[in-house]
Design an enzyme around this catalytic site. Structure first.
Site, short mmCIF file in Angstrom:
data_model
loop_
_atom_site.label_atom_id
_atom_site.label_comp_id
_atom_site.label_asym_id
_atom_site.label_seq_id
_atom_site.Cartn_x
_atom_site.Cartn_y
_atom_site.Cartn_z
N ASP A 84 45.44 48.20 32.25
CA ASP A 84 44.26 47.32 32.33
C ASP A 84 43.02 48.02 32.85
O ASP A 84 41.91 47.67 32.49
CB ASP A 84 44.56 46.10 33.22
CG ASP A 84 44.65 46.47 34.69
OD1 ASP A 84 45.53 47.29 35.04
OD2 ASP A 84 43.84 45.95 35.48
N ASP A 133 44.52 52.15 36.90
CA ASP A 133 45.88 52.35 37.38
C ASP A 133 46.84 52.40 36.20
O ASP A 133 46.41 52.49 35.05
CB ASP A 133 46.27 51.24 38.37
CG ASP A 133 46.04 49.84 37.78
OD1 ASP A 133 45.90 49.72 36.55
OD2 ASP A 133 45.98 48.87 38.56
N TYR A 190 45.99 39.86 39.83
CA TYR A 190 45.67 38.93 38.74
C TYR A 190 46.31 37.57 38.95
O TYR A 190 46.94 37.02 38.06
CB TYR A 190 46.08 39.53 37.39
CG TYR A 190 45.22 40.72 37.02
CD1 TYR A 190 43.91 40.53 36.58
CD2 TYR A 190 45.69 42.02 37.14
CE1 TYR A 190 43.10 41.62 36.27
CE2 TYR A 190 44.89 43.10 36.83
CZ TYR A 190 43.60 42.90 36.39
OH TYR A 190 42.80 43.97 36.07
N GLU A 216 35.37 51.64 38.64
CA GLU A 216 36.59 51.44 37.86
C GLU A 216 36.29 50.72 36.55
O GLU A 216 35.66 49.67 36.54
CB GLU A 216 37.62 50.64 38.65
CG GLU A 216 38.97 50.55 37.95
CD GLU A 216 40.08 50.00 38.82
OE1 GLU A 216 41.26 50.28 38.53
OE2 GLU A 216 39.78 49.30 39.80
#
Length: 492
Positions: A73, A76, A228, A469
């Site tokens: 996603d 990571d 999430y 990120e």
């Protein structure tokens, strides 16, 4: 800052001419290319992001199933299925409503990016009606290490929910993604489209039959949260899934579902939001298309809410809510990753502008009326901000222009490629790279990162995840946005 001065500032920013002529065609190509850098599994021969290699080839093994593939996603190495499904939905929506603005080459690559996601999502619902797969990888263990995906040695535990455990939010989003993708592939891959739609219908049935959040399960909650969690609940995903199935099938069952559940599912609240967790804004805009085209009076309340959202972008309107902007003109909402909010909201603005144009209508906001181009000008300001017209004079898309962040919060980009250095770096050695002031050895071309803060300040180091990120769900809606301005490069 006094409200009147704020309004004047925003209006002045919106009217400013573009300082830099941008290559939206390049931005579009690179925004799609980014997804190749996020691939998990066995990479194809046509892989263009050549510094990446195969990874996570045993995913799903602990549950005796094949969960190889899909996307990481963000920076990571976890596969979170909830945001991955939203990414797929937005790639599909870009292909559906913005394909006329894309070249065949760009559309083809976007459909390849979409299929990489939907092939995987089909695996996550392959054991319905009994089981739905939630995630692969242990987030805490993964986040404790800084390793490239090709040689990570953290646990690749797959997590699943078994009926009757609820998963309305996760299943509702997967249903939306598969239904939207069935439309996107209808012409180019008709048989695949049928498979997607059939599975979307069955996935929605699971979502509606087992109501509740997927994180209600303690084991899943421990794995998914705080990354999430479905903070906004599950009812928006039920409406979202139903809305896409209505568009994909034309079945009146879904129309009745939308009419009967709108108020009970809280569609009157949070309609100014849109992103991987909150779908209300997207539901309203998506359903508004049918009202514009077919005068579906029963759904009028959705269009009314969509109009209220659009009006909130204009400070001069007298409505109860207004969007916020940074001093430099970026749409701003409290929380991390500002460009995530900008990307999703810009997509809705541009989509709604096209719906207005195609029906020869304008936006009515109590005592003000706005032409569709007024919405597009807001979006153009956002796009140009991302590409370098901002106080930092920095492109927030990696690999676009000469000035862009060279240290992003991304394991694969920051560690030398497995093609260059075969030996694994390991968990602890990776942290030395994480702290290093050196630029990334691998360019994650097209990645749009989290972006600046409320005052337009930006800390461009990989140690600052909220700023640097990238995520798949920032890029996905921008595909459609860049496509529009590629086709209309002189819009002002």
């Amino acid at each position: 800052m006094k409200p009147s001065y704020f309004i004047l500032t925003v209006l002045a920013l919106l009217l400013l001419p573009t300082a830099i002529p941008h290559d939206y065609s390049e931005a579009l190509r690179k925004s799609i290319l980014f997804f190749e850098g996020q691939r998990s599994g066995r990479l194809p021969k046509q892989q263009r992001m050549t510094w990446r290699g195969d990874s996570a080839l045993n995913d799903g093994k602990n549950l005796n199933t094949d969960l190889v593939g899909g996307y990481y996603d963000a920076g990571d190495n976890i596969k979170f299925h909830f945001p991955m499904a939203f990414t797929a939905t937005m790639l599909a929506w870009s292909s559906i409503d913005f394909q006329s603005y894309m070249s065949q080459n760009d559309l083809g690559h976007n459909l390849i990016a979409l299929k990489w996601a939907t092939d995987y999502l089909l695996k996550t619902v392959s054991q319905l009606p009994n089981r739905i797969f939630v995630q692969v990888g242990e987030a805490q263990a993964d986040h404790d290490c800084w390793e490239r995906p090709e040689d990570m040695d953290t646990p690749r535990t797959a997590f699943a929910l078994d009926a009757p455990d609820p998963a309305s939010d996760l299943a509702g989003e997967i249903a939306a993604a598969l239904a939207a993708a069935s439309i996107a592939f209808k012409q180019s891959r008709p048989k695949y489209s049928v498979v997607l739609l059939d599975k979307a219908i069955k996935t929605f049935q699971y979502a509606d039959s087992h109501r509740g959040c997927y994180t209600d399960n303690p084991n899943v909650n421990k794995a998914v949260c705080p990354f999430y969690c479905s903070v906004n609940g599950y009812k928006d995903e039920l409406l979202w899934g139903a809305a896409w199935l209505r568009r994909a099938t034309g079945d009146d069952y879904y129309l009745e579902y939308l009419v009967n559940n709108r108020q009970a599912f809280g569609q009157d609240f949070n309609y100014l939001e849109f992103g991987w967790d909150n779908k209300y804004g997207g539901v309203n805009v998506l359903i508004a298309k049918e009202i514009f085209e077919k005068d579906a009076i029963a759904l009028t309340a959705y269009k009314d809410a969509a109009e209220e959202m659009m009006c909130a972008f204009f400070p001069e309107t007298s409505g109860p809510h207004h969007m916020s902007y940074t001093p430099g003109g970026l749409l701003y909402k409290p929380g991390n990753s500002q460009l995530q909010n900008m990307a999703a909201l810009s997509f809705l603005l541009l989509t709604y502008a096209d719906y207005l144009s195609n029906s020869s209508q304008q936006l009515n906001c109590s005592n003000h009326q706005f032409q569709p181009d007024s919405l597009r000008r807001i979006v153009k300001r956002q796009v140009d901000y991302v590409l370098g017209d901002n106080p930092a004079k920095l492109s927030y898309m990696v690999g676009y222009g000469d000035q862009y962040p060279r240290q992003i919060h991304h394991r694969g980009a920051s560690i030398p490629s497995v093609k260059v250095q075969r030996n694994a770096f390991g968990c602890l050695l990776g942290w030395n790279i994480f702290k290093s002031p050196n630029p990334d050895p691998n360019i994650l071309v097209g990645a749009v990162i989290g972006g600046p803060d409320v005052d337009d300040s930006f800390i461009g180091k990989r140690t600052n995840a909220s700023d640097t990120e990238p995520t798949t769900y920032i890029n996905a809606p921008l595909v459609g946005v860049f496509a529009y301005f590629k086709s209309n490069p002189n819009f002002s």
